[in-house]
Scaffold this active site. Structure first.
Site, mmCIF file in Angstrom:
data_model
loop_
_atom_site.group_PDB
_atom_site.id
_atom_site.type_symbol
_atom_site.label_atom_id
_atom_site.label_comp_id
_atom_site.label_asym_id
_atom_site.label_seq_id
_atom_site.Cartn_x
_atom_site.Cartn_y
_atom_site.Cartn_z
ATOM 1 C CE LYS A 179 -5.224 -3.470 0.313
ATOM 2 N NZ LYS A 179 -5.357 -2.485 1.508
ATOM 3 C CG ASP A 188 -9.061 -1.384 8.824
ATOM 4 O OD1 ASP A 188 -10.130 -1.493 8.193
ATOM 5 O OD2 ASP A 188 -8.041 -0.730 8.630
ATOM 6 C CD GLN A 228 -9.676 4.440 2.757
ATOM 7 O OE1 GLN A 228 -9.851 4.230 1.303
ATOM 8 N NE2 GLN A 228 -9.291 3.643 3.358
ATOM 9 C CG HIS A 233 -4.231 -6.945 4.514
ATOM 10 N ND1 HIS A 233 -3.672 -5.726 5.261
ATOM 11 C CD2 HIS A 233 -5.426 -6.310 4.205
ATOM 12 C CE1 HIS A 233 -4.575 -4.567 5.039
ATOM 13 N NE2 HIS A 233 -5.712 -5.111 4.489
ATOM 14 N NE ARG A 234 -6.910 -4.375 8.287
ATOM 15 C CZ ARG A 234 -5.735 -3.946 8.656
ATOM 16 N NH1 ARG A 234 -5.034 -4.653 9.528
ATOM 17 N NH2 ARG A 234 -5.178 -2.707 8.143
ATOM 18 C CD GLU A 275 -8.312 -4.112 2.328
ATOM 19 O OE1 GLU A 275 -9.373 -4.059 2.742
ATOM 20 O OE2 GLU A 275 -7.275 -3.742 2.808
ATOM 21 C CG ASP A 335 -2.240 -0.831 0.974
ATOM 22 O OD1 ASP A 335 -2.276 -1.719 -0.224
ATOM 23 O OD2 ASP A 335 -3.066 -0.483 1.667
ATOM 24 C CG ASN A 350 -7.971 -4.277 -3.139
ATOM 25 O OD1 ASN A 350 -8.421 -3.105 -3.248
ATOM 26 N ND2 ASN A 350 -8.143 -5.403 -2.613
HETATM 27 O O1 LIG Z 1 -8.133 6.656 6.186
HETATM 28 C C1 LIG Z 1 -7.610 5.543 6.439
HETATM 29 O O2 LIG Z 1 -6.268 5.642 6.615
HETATM 30 C C2 LIG Z 1 -8.400 4.431 6.693
HETATM 31 C C3 LIG Z 1 -9.762 4.253 6.832
HETATM 32 C C4 LIG Z 1 -10.658 3.025 7.024
HETATM 33 O O3 LIG Z 1 -11.395 3.083 5.819
HETATM 34 P P1 LIG Z 1 -12.987 3.342 5.800
HETATM 35 O O4 LIG Z 1 -13.016 5.051 6.037
HETATM 36 O O5 LIG Z 1 -13.280 3.142 4.239
HETATM 37 O O6 LIG Z 1 -13.897 2.512 6.686
HETATM 38 C C5 LIG Z 1 -9.642 2.046 7.040
HETATM 39 O O7 LIG Z 1 -10.756 0.638 7.111
HETATM 40 C C6 LIG Z 1 -8.490 1.767 6.404
HETATM 41 O O8 LIG Z 1 -7.784 0.599 6.545
HETATM 42 C C7 LIG Z 1 -7.759 2.902 6.592
HETATM 43 C C1 LIG Z 2 -9.607 -1.403 4.375
HETATM 44 C C2 LIG Z 2 -8.279 -1.469 4.502
HETATM 45 O O1 LIG Z 2 -7.566 -0.653 3.380
HETATM 46 P P1 LIG Z 2 -7.597 0.256 2.260
HETATM 47 O O2 LIG Z 2 -9.036 0.757 2.513
HETATM 48 O O3 LIG Z 2 -6.707 1.259 2.774
HETATM 49 O O4 LIG Z 2 -7.444 -0.563 1.028
HETATM 50 C C3 LIG Z 2 -7.550 -2.193 5.506
HETATM 51 O O5 LIG Z 2 -6.181 -2.010 5.499
HETATM 52 O O6 LIG Z 2 -8.081 -3.082 6.245
#
Ligand SMILES: O=C(O)C1=C[C@@H](OP(=O)(O)O)[C@@H](O)[C@H](O)C1
Ligand SMILES: C=C(OP(=O)(O)O)C(=O)O
Length: 540
Positions: free
Chosen positions: A511, A407, A266, A485-486, A435, A137, A187
């Site tokens: 990842k 997560d 995000q 990965h999780r 994922e 990532d 991804n």
């Molecule tokens: O902003 C971030 O760094 C993240 C926000 C979360 O996603 P969501 O906002 O889609 O839940 C999380 O699941 C992801 O691993 C990282």
């Molecule tokens: C949801 C995850 O990652 P991202 O949305 O950044 O792909 C994660 O790392 O669990």
């Protein structure tokens, strides 16, 4: 001004296989979500009222139309060796079969590394990021930023990144007449969402694409937020408003945007970080409930360190004003709290004692709140200003809204197998867009272990594993990881308690945590059993 703040945060707390066809709505009813003010995560006793959701999203995925999940990238598998007081071995024993005891420092936070990279990339001057994560990532983020002209030097095997930022004057104006700059974002949700916002504000011609699964993960709400403000065009190409994303823009001309918060935080984080890149104050209005709120607070803190300003009052107005510009900063990245959850869970399921170094309850990452859920389940939690220890205890089921720490749902679901009553996880409908479908596919896999798991629109109920199932199965149980990965890291925790849990495609941890298997071996003091030709590189 560079502020290295670790501000306090109040907790709110793919193998080839067709995905099941079902309709999906991802808009939880307000009553089912945490209030906008960050609550401390309280896991209530089981049996509170069931949640309801309503369908109201532009990002519904018709899953019957989706392509198959990305194939496994390797045919290898791994079986971790169980131990602990529950397998006839004293919890005090170390080594083979013993309860998990020790300390570990996970690698740098993915979320902080990718945020710091974006802010440093568009800052004046040269930033130094220490404790950075080296993983898929972050690699796709670095490779993409490099294509915009950002110079990123990697020291100390990638754990220190020296980033020379670009400014609006360097914006890719010339490329407006040529082909788009192609960026492969695999991804990585953070990469595609943060860069869609940042690059549209910066200006230029770009095309961001990833693996098949990424082209099923929604980004339409973010594109819809940017469209009215962009001086140019932005499009999400795949059905349902999913990547690839095509941008052809001179930047943002609008100053106010409205973004939906129910699918992913995000989007909002991306827009916030893009504000200072657009070089003029902007106002962001959030519509609907916002998921994963601690990540938005993390964004604000990170931006502050690089000179970005955010003024927000989510409770009163659901609006955030963003101003300032980025200047270079030396920034120390915390270890990854989501990665830490597997080690805390290892203590919980094995009756052990694990200390995670480098994290405190004041960490910027909301996922440190996972330990408070373990505490509600019966574990002991000992936190200092530089470490958090979990000591296993008799585990009880809980009823918990995990919208803020989504997560860690897979981690908690595995711990819940070993409780003496059911656990209800709520508020994570958006986990179906990660994922993999982290509700439906999680239920499928946990059932393979012999558990009863009820799938709800917004989460799961996990019933305790019957005694005969926790003492193992004659034949290995093959756990599909869906390139998630999780899934892999959570099933490793199940394998610490149940014999013969074979985890497929273990390399998918790359990842966010390529060294996961090696770190787990170090912590347990016993080697895993590897099957199917995994190379040393894949193993570590
Ligand atoms: O902003 C971030 O760094 C993240 C926000 C979360 O996603 P969501 O906002 O889609 O839940 C999380 O699941 C992801 O691993 C990282
Ligand atoms: C949801 C995850 O990652 P991202 O949305 O950044 O792909 C994660 O790392 O669990």
């Amino acid at each position: 001004m560079c502020v290295l703040g670790f501000a306090s945060l109040v907790f709110g707390v793919s193998g080839l296989r067709a995905v099941p066809s079902q309709s999906l709505s991802i808009w939880p009813a307000a009553s089912d979500l945490p209030s906008i003010r960050l609550p401390r995560i309280e896991a209530a006793p089981m049996n509170t009222a069931a949640s309801k959701t309503k369908s109201n999203t532009s990002c519904d995925l018709d899953r019957s139309q989706q392509p198959a999940i990305t194939p496994r990238s390797s045919h290898a598998s791994v079986t971790v060796v169980p131990g602990g007081a529950f397998n006839g071995v004293s919890g005090d024993d170390q080594g083979d079969g013993g309860a998990v005891q020790g300390s570990v420092r996970p690698p740098g936070s993915k979320s902080l590394t990718n945020r710091a990279l974006v802010c440093a990339a568009f800052a004046s001057g040269t930033s130094r990021l220490t404790g950075s994560l080296v993983s898929e990532d972050t690699e796709v983020m670095i490779a993409s930023l490099s294509k915009v002209g950002v110079k990123i030097e990697s020291l100390d095997a990638g754990r220190t990144l020296v980033v020379e930022g670009v400014t609006a004057a360097d914006s890719a104006g010339d490329e407006l007449n040529g082909p788009p700059i192609e960026m492969f974002i695999a991804n990585s949700g953070t990469t595609v969402r943060f860069l869609t916002a940042a690059l549209s504000a910066f200006g230029g011609k770009y095309r961001l694409s990833g693996v098949d699964r990424m082209h099923e993960r929604p980004i339409g709400d973010l594109v819809d937020a940017i469209s009215p403000a962009i001086d140019g065009s932005i499009t999400a190409v795949s059905d349902g408003g999913c990547p690839p994303v095509e941008i052809d823009a001179k930047g943002w001309s609008g100053r106010s945007m409205s973004v939906a918060g129910g699918v992913s935080s995000q989007y909002l984080s991306g827009l916030m970080m893009a504000g200072p890149i657009a070089s003029k104050p902007i106002e962001l209005k959030i519509t609907g409930q916002l998921v994963s709120i601690p990540y938005v607070r993390m964004t604000a803190k990170l931006m502050e360190a690089f000179g970005g300003q955010t003024d927000w009052d989510l409770e009163a107005s659901q609006a955030i004003r963003v101003s300032g510009s980025y200047s270079a900063c030396d920034y120390a990245i915390e270890p990854d709290a989501s990665a830490a959850s597997y080690f805390w869970a290892a203590a919980a399921v094995s009756g052990g004692r694990v200390t995670v170094e480098g994290l405190s309850e004041d960490a910027l990452q909301g996922d440190v709140g996972f330990v408070r859920v373990l505490e509600q389940m019966g574990c002991e939690v000992n936190a200092t200003d530089h470490s958090i220890e979990v000591v296993g205890g008799d585990l009880h089921g809980v009823d918990v809204n995990m919208s803020e720490i989504s997560d860690t749902v897979q981690t908690l679901a595995v711990v819940a197998l070993f409780a003496d009553s059911p656990t209800r996880v709520r508020g994570v409908a958006h986990n179906r867009f990660k994922e993999t479908d982290r509700i439906g596919n999680l239920a499928i896999e946990l059932r393979k272990l012999g558990a009863q798991v009820d799938e709800h629109e917004d989460g799961l109920t996990i019933h305790p594993l019957p005694a005969e199932a926790s003492s193992g199965h004659g034949d290995p149980v093959e756990m599909e990881t869906y390139n998630d990965h999780r899934m892999a890291m959570s099933f490793a925790v199940a394998g610490l308690r149940i014999p013969n849990v074979r985890i497929l495609n273990p390399a998918c941890t790359g990842k966010t945590y390529p060294e996961f298997w090696a770190d787990l071996e170090k912590l347990t003091g016993r080697p895993h059993h590897w099957q199917g030709g995994l190379t040393e590189k894949g193993k570590t």
